[in-house]
Enzyme design. Structure first.
Site, PDB file in Angstrom:
ATOM      1  N   GLY A  73      11.308   5.789   1.580  1.00  0.00           N
ATOM      2  CA  GLY A  73      12.711   5.876   1.821  1.00  0.00           C
ATOM      3  C   GLY A  73      13.254   4.564   2.513  1.00  0.00           C
TER       4      GLY A  73
ATOM      5  N   ILE B 185       0.808  -1.118  -0.070  1.00  0.00           N
ATOM      6  CA  ILE B 185       0.089   0.052  -0.010  1.00  0.00           C
ATOM      7  C   ILE B 185       0.911   1.166   0.127  1.00  0.00           C
ATOM      8  CG2 ILE B 185      -1.983  -0.988   1.062  1.00  0.00           C
ATOM      9  CD1 ILE B 185      -1.008  -0.068   3.762  1.00  0.00           C
ATOM     10  N   GLY B 186       1.987   1.224   0.121  1.00  0.00           N
ATOM     11  CA  GLY B 186       3.069   2.293  -0.131  1.00  0.00           C
ATOM     12  C   GLY B 186       4.387   1.962  -0.238  1.00  0.00           C
TER      13      GLY B 186
ATOM     14  N   GLY C 264      11.510   1.960   2.937  1.00  0.00           N
ATOM     15  CA  GLY C 264      11.102   0.575   2.530  1.00  0.00           C
ATOM     16  C   GLY C 264       9.549   0.712   1.862  1.00  0.00           C
TER      17      GLY C 264
ATOM     18  N   VAL D 181       5.611  -0.497   2.616  1.00  0.00           N
ATOM     19  CA  VAL D 181       4.339  -0.628   3.368  1.00  0.00           C
ATOM     20  C   VAL D 181       3.302  -1.517   2.978  1.00  0.00           C
ATOM     21  CG1 VAL D 181       2.865   0.558   4.952  1.00  0.00           C
ATOM     22  CG2 VAL D 181       5.025   1.635   4.224  1.00  0.00           C
TER      23      VAL D 181
ATOM     24  N   ASP E 281      11.090  15.884  11.521  1.00  0.00           N
ATOM     25  CA  ASP E 281      10.581  15.961  10.273  1.00  0.00           C
ATOM     26  C   ASP E 281       9.105  16.081  10.012  1.00  0.00           C
ATOM     27  OD1 ASP E 281      10.811  15.214   7.619  1.00  0.00           O
ATOM     28  OD2 ASP E 281      10.715  12.914   7.804  1.00  0.00           O
TER      29      ASP E 281
END
Length: 846
Positions: free
Chosen positions: A513, A509-510, A515, A517, A627
């Site tokens: 950076g 699903i995603g 890795g 998901v 972040d």
């Protein structure tokens, strides 16, 4: 009904209050079996509750003390009066029952996370009985229907004199339960001896028997019928959603006559007793639909596929009742599991010929890795009545004993302490003597043997691998493993492989950076997001360690919470609760989601500010996120926002220094220019980044857009320029322009301007930002609740209403190693990555 006495025992204060009623008229064939009146408990209730013909006793009438726990009462509508109250456990607690008879018992636990001050849906806990984990990392919700209770049903062998069910809250969380049922079952309802299905077909005796295990109900189907409840209060539901090739089957006409139970309650199968299954099950069925082409029987298999845990033993019971044939033995057919033939059904000479006679067959099946058990029935072309049918189907997970279940805490009885102390001292003396003697003998033996100069035994190389190898416990270059890692959150790799179908592309699903998901479903049914680093790479280890350390120590309803992690076989995997609405940026631009209203956007900003304010001030020593961006602000199904992704977080500056010196890390467009120039990190760096998010919320455009003219590429620079020129109105998201009150907009834009000041010392604290956003909401509502002038500067004031509770001091994150090189992220692909993370909904930090 006589009211039994109940006791909930805490490890801080143990009080022996036990149930007083005694079982009667059970397990005596001459008297027959009736469902006992105990133990049916309405937990946390002041009044008894009548549900499904049973009276659930109120705890308030039991003369029991509930030290260390409390009651919650429902604040909204619920599906049953049984779920109006709940018992809350803040620490390890248990219910203790008097047991008079050895036998098979049914334990039924009811959970319904109704609206309450404790936010029951945020609970995370384990439930165990001696030697078995019943539920692990459970949250009490019904994954298939949020408006229904989650009822967990277990079958187990219990012996006198007592039995305990233990609730164990996970760290910084709590447990709850709405109702409990525990009663003995009829003899032979479930037999200890059962056949084990072999993958190649046929059966063999099941090793060890069922009585040494616990069974958990997964499916109970009234095949061809409707929802019904039997004499044991078990729910039977229709089978249609599990039927494959629906055209191959049809519902039999219901049987309106009397089902012939030809055995009593205490007789063993295969013939059924009245407690095996109700007449509503045996009086309905699905059968083969041969209306299209009756000559080609190969096309007319009836097949059911039922979701189960992968690679796990399951108890399978199939119910049959031939109420159409005029005499026994005419309708027989083939039963297959996973397309392998098991047996001929209805040809068993032990089945009564007095039709309609109900009967059943039991098997233990080890599920494959596809997540389903498949059962098929095939007509026999040589039979006089070529058909196949099924009346009911049950599947129960076989729970194996576990050595990891902690022993229950014993009652603090001073009379028992002296013998225990003496026994410990004597045992210690004996052990010391034995150790000394063994050491003497070993030294004597070594002196007699020649020393070994060469050895074939060499250390096992690290990359030789065992599934238990851990990155987090490796000896570092400093000579010690990483401290403060919460090993209690570890999840076995095999569990995550099963949850994600071995990280199959269909679950992806995603990407980001760190890795990929994946969406996954854990064994307990919880839907999660599984964030997996690139296997075998060494990248991201500091971020992986930091995320675990930060999230395992802090809890806040607006900070994402960690479900668990895995570091086996050189993997780095983080597991979070699945997120319904994805990231904030997913809802602002380039999206298929409906446009967010201005009021919703304001509330999302407030939620995020609360999370960051707690991060800065609530955790002792402070934590800087480093972040902050719209893809790291996540929305639940109600658009409640939580701050996520703590991989770059650092502990805040100490009292002796105003900043933390560190290599620059963050994301272009959100990065504090002062931090970028000086490499001196402060809380005000997060404030700058959050100011960019506020502007992004207002304008609904990317923070860096190279396709625009030069002066518009950077949203922060462009927004400040428009604010100073008085043209900010021109860059606001057109979809919300008409919704914004001008006073609210003025306050919101002033807050952005203060956050984006070049000099960090000129920026407000996150507490000040939170105050201003709350004020903007009041202005939007047209309220005068806050007595404050619109143009008053708030950068040096924090509302007294934002006070944080006492929070346990965190271990310093300064022990984490960090590279000195500059790492700055681009925000190109993060929109899909953070689709998935959520928090355990803990009301303000505990």
């Amino acid at each position: 009904m006589e009211i039994p006495k109940l006791h909930i025992i805490q490890h801080s204060r143990c009080i022996a209050l036990l149930f007083l009623l005694q079982f009667s008229s059970l397990h005596f064939p001459s008297l027959g079996y009736n469902v006992p009146d105990k133990y049916f408990i309405s937990c946390g209730s002041d009044n008894s509750v009548n549900e499904s013909g049973k009276v659930y006793a109120a705890e308030s009438k039991l003369d029991a003390s509930f030290s260390g726990s409390n009651t919650e009462r429902n604040q909204s509508s619920v599906p049953s009066p049984l779920y109006q109250t709940a018992r809350i456990f803040r620490r390890e607690s248990w219910y203790k029952f008097n047991i008079d008879l050895k036998g098979t018992y049914l334990l039924r636990l009811h959970f319904f996370p109704f609206s309450s001050p404790s936010n029951l849906s945020s609970a995370r806990f384990n439930v165990s009985v001696p030697g078995f984990w019943l539920l692990q990392n459970f949250n009490g919700t019904n994954d298939t229907n949020s408006n229904s209770a989650s009822v967990k049903e277990f079958f187990m062998e219990i012996s006198p004199p007592t039995f305990r069910v233990t609730f164990r809250p996970l760290e910084s969380s709590f447990a709850f339960v709405n109702a409990i049922e525990l009663f003995v079952l009829p003899l032979h309802l479930i037999s200890d001896k059962v056949s084990f299905f072999k993958p190649i077909g046929g059966t063999t005796p099941y090793s060890g028997g069922l009585y040494s295990r616990v069974l958990e109900t997964k499916h109970r189907l009234n095949v061809g019928g409707q929802h019904t409840k039997d004499l044991l209060l078990r729910n039977w539901i229709p089978d249609d959603i599990h039927l494959m090739y629906t055209g191959n089957a049809k519902n039999r006409s219901p049987y309106n006559g009397e089902i012939g139970y030809h055995v009593d309650d205490d007789s063993d199968g295969p013939n059924a007793a009245r407690y095996t299954a109700p007449t509503q099950v045996y009086g309905t069925a699905k059968e083969t639909n041969l209306s299209v082409n009756a000559t080609d029987f190969g096309l007319f298999n009836i097949t059911w596929a039922l979701p189960v845990d992968n690679k796990t033993d399951h108890f399978l019971r199939l119910h049959f009742c031939d109420y159409l044939s005029s005499q026994g033995g005419l309708t027989y057919f083939e039963l297959s599991i996973y397309d392998a033939l098991v047996m001929q059904v209805n040809s068993d000479g032990n089945v009564s010929n007095e039709l309609p006679a109900p009967y059943y067959y039991d098997f233990v099946v080890n599920s494959d890795d596809n997540g389903h058990i498949k059962v098929s029935l095939t007509p026999n072309r040589t039979a006089l009545n070529p058909s196949a049918f099924l009346n009911g189907l049950e599947i129960m997970k076989v729970i194996e004993p576990s050595n990891s279940v902690p022993p229950d805490l014993e009652e603090a009885d001073s009379n028992h302490r002296l013998p225990l102390l003496l026994g410990s001292v004597l045992g210690g003396l004996v052990l010391a003597i034995v150790v000394v003697l063994l050491g003497f003998l070993w030294r004597f033996k070594m002196r007699k043997e020649k020393p070994v100069e060469n050895s074939d035994w060499l250390p096992i190389p690290v990359n030789a691998g065992g599934s238990s190898h851990s990155r987090l416990t490796d000896i570092t270059s400093h000579g010690s493993p990483l401290p403060n890692i919460n090993l209690g959150l570890k999840i076995p790799l095999i569990d995550l492989q099963l949850a994600t179908k071995n990280f199959h592309e269909s679950q992806l699903i995603g990407k980001g950076g760190f890795g990929n998901v994946y969406k996954g479903v854990l064994k307990n049914g919880m839907t999660v997001a599984v964030k997996r680093s690139q296997p075998g790479s060494g990248q991201g280890l500091p971020e992986f360690q930091t995320e675990i350390m930060v999230l395992s120590k802090i809890r806040h309803r607006h900070l994402v919470s960690l479900i668990g992690y895995c570091d086996e076989r050189f993997e780095m995997i983080l597991v979070y609760e699945y997120m319904e609405k994805g990231t904030l940026r997913d809802h602002l631009y380039n999206t298929k989601f409906p446009t967010l209203s201005w009021k919703v956007r304001l509330q999302i900003c407030i939620d995020s500010a609360r999370g960051l304010h707690y991060l800065h001030k609530g955790a002792a020593g402070g934590i800087i996120h480093r972040d902050v961006k719209s893809t790291n602000i996540l929305l639940d199904e109600n658009h409640v926002a939580k701050v996520a992704d703590f991989g770059l977080s650092r502990s805040g500056p100490l009292d002796t220094q105003p900043y933390v010196s560190t290599g620059v890390k963050g994301t272009f467009g959100y990065l504090d220019p002062e931090y970028f120039r000086s490499q001196q990190l402060t809380e005000k760096s997060d404030v700058y980044s959050f100011g960019v998010v506020l502007l992004e919320v207002l304008c609904a455009r990317a923070v860096i857009d190279p396709s625009l003219p030069r002066d518009q590429i950077n949203l922060a620079e462009w927004g400040l320029l428009c604010k100073n020129k008085g043209t900010l109105q021109e860059i606001i998201d057109p979809s919300i322009k008409d919704q914004i009150d001008q006073n609210s907009l003025r306050k919101f834009s002033e807050t952005i301007e203060k956050c984006l000041q070049e000099d960090g010392s000129d920026r407000p604290t996150m507490g000040d930002v939170l105050w201003d956003l709350e004020y903007a909401v009041q202005l939007q509502r047209g309220a005068n609740a806050i007595q404050r002038e619109p143009y008053e500067d708030s950068s040096s004031n924090v509302s007294a209403s934002f006070q944080l509770p006492n929070v346990r001091r965190l271990p310093s994150l300064s022990t984490l190693s960090e590279a000195d090189d500059t790492i700055v992220r681009h925000d190109e692909s993060d929109s899909a990555v953070d689709y998935v993370f959520s928090q355990l909904k803990i009301d303000d930090a505990r």
